[in-house]
Design a protein around this motif. Sequence first.
Motif, PDB file in Angstrom:
ATOM      1  N   ARG A  57     -32.749  47.980  57.242  1.00 39.82           N
ATOM      2  CA  ARG A  57     -34.027  49.197  58.098  1.00 39.82           C
ATOM      3  C   ARG A  57     -34.702  49.997  56.659  1.00 39.82           C
ATOM      4  N   SER A  61     -38.225  47.792  55.560  1.00 38.21           N
ATOM      5  CA  SER A  61     -39.121  48.276  55.843  1.00 38.21           C
ATOM      6  C   SER A  61     -40.491  49.014  55.205  1.00 38.21           C
ATOM      7  N   LYS A 293     -41.834  50.616  59.773  1.00 40.44           N
ATOM      8  CA  LYS A 293     -43.052  49.303  59.276  1.00 40.44           C
ATOM      9  C   LYS A 293     -44.086  50.314  58.997  1.00 40.44           C
TER      10      LYS A 293
END
Length: 309
Positions: A57, A61, A293
């Motif tokens: 992630r 992101s 994000k």
Amino acid sequence: MNEFYQKDIISIKDYTKDQLESIFTSTDKIMKLSLSERREISKGKTLGYLFYEPSTRTRLSFDSAMASIGGNSLGISDITSSSTQKGESLADTVRIMSIYSDVLVLRHTLDGSSRFAAEISDKPIINAGSGTEEHPTQAIQDLYTIKKEKKKIDGLKIGIVGDLKYGRTVYSLLHGLGNYDVDVRLISPESLRIRSDSTYEIKKKLDFTESTNIEDHLDELDVLYVTRIQKERFPDEEEYLKVKGSYVVGLDMLKRMKDDTIILHPLPRIDEISADVDKTKNAKYFEQAEYGKHTRAAILGMILNENGF
Ligand code: CP
């Protein structure tokens, strides 16, 4: 000039409530921009990433956030394919990456690694996880998720369960929550209680209780933040096996929570939240990853633009 311009992000402890709130406002703003407006924010800028530990992630992101604001990314996600394998130091690697990039994102096994890198780099450093110490942009995304999903942070009862000893997301989140008026319940096996060296500092800003029993808190919580028991941080596998599977949040537990309790998790998850919770309205961990994000796009936009965006 915006106060984040060309600044490092090393520790959540460096931020006031007003500063955190200004990141949230910028995140709201960036999410409302059209794709073409977003792409102007960091057009032609380069993000460099250096990951000495695995990530899904955080790295992706940042990559995706940078692309969404018109920039590009390059870097090292697998340190075994870099010259670190030949013995190159962190200092030299950071120096080189700062030549090729406008901002650097670093994840490293050692506490203090990002602060060290910031002393060497002439480009801003963003700490993407330093040992068991901190993960400040995760805390920003966690706080933003709470604010979006509960419409406030002040006044909430927040349970944090799992690996509180080694969980860097927990330390950053607790320091971030210290800016708000919240009631925090820390729930962990005895051997994974929050580290006492950090408790002293956190206690100055935040009220919290500690217990081993999640059942005692279920019907009161507004937010349940679940963390993975991190096998890779245990010096002794026997110790890991003693606490593995201590807490599993399933539909049975969910029935005993308030209808509007939200469940968060920084992810990755192993077995601490059962998959059948995913489809409930309480599960917000995938939204949390998505907000990661947008909060990171806002942070990058503020670091890279003198007058903000
Ligand atoms: N939450 C988080 O840091 O996830 P990754 O380890 O996949 O980056």
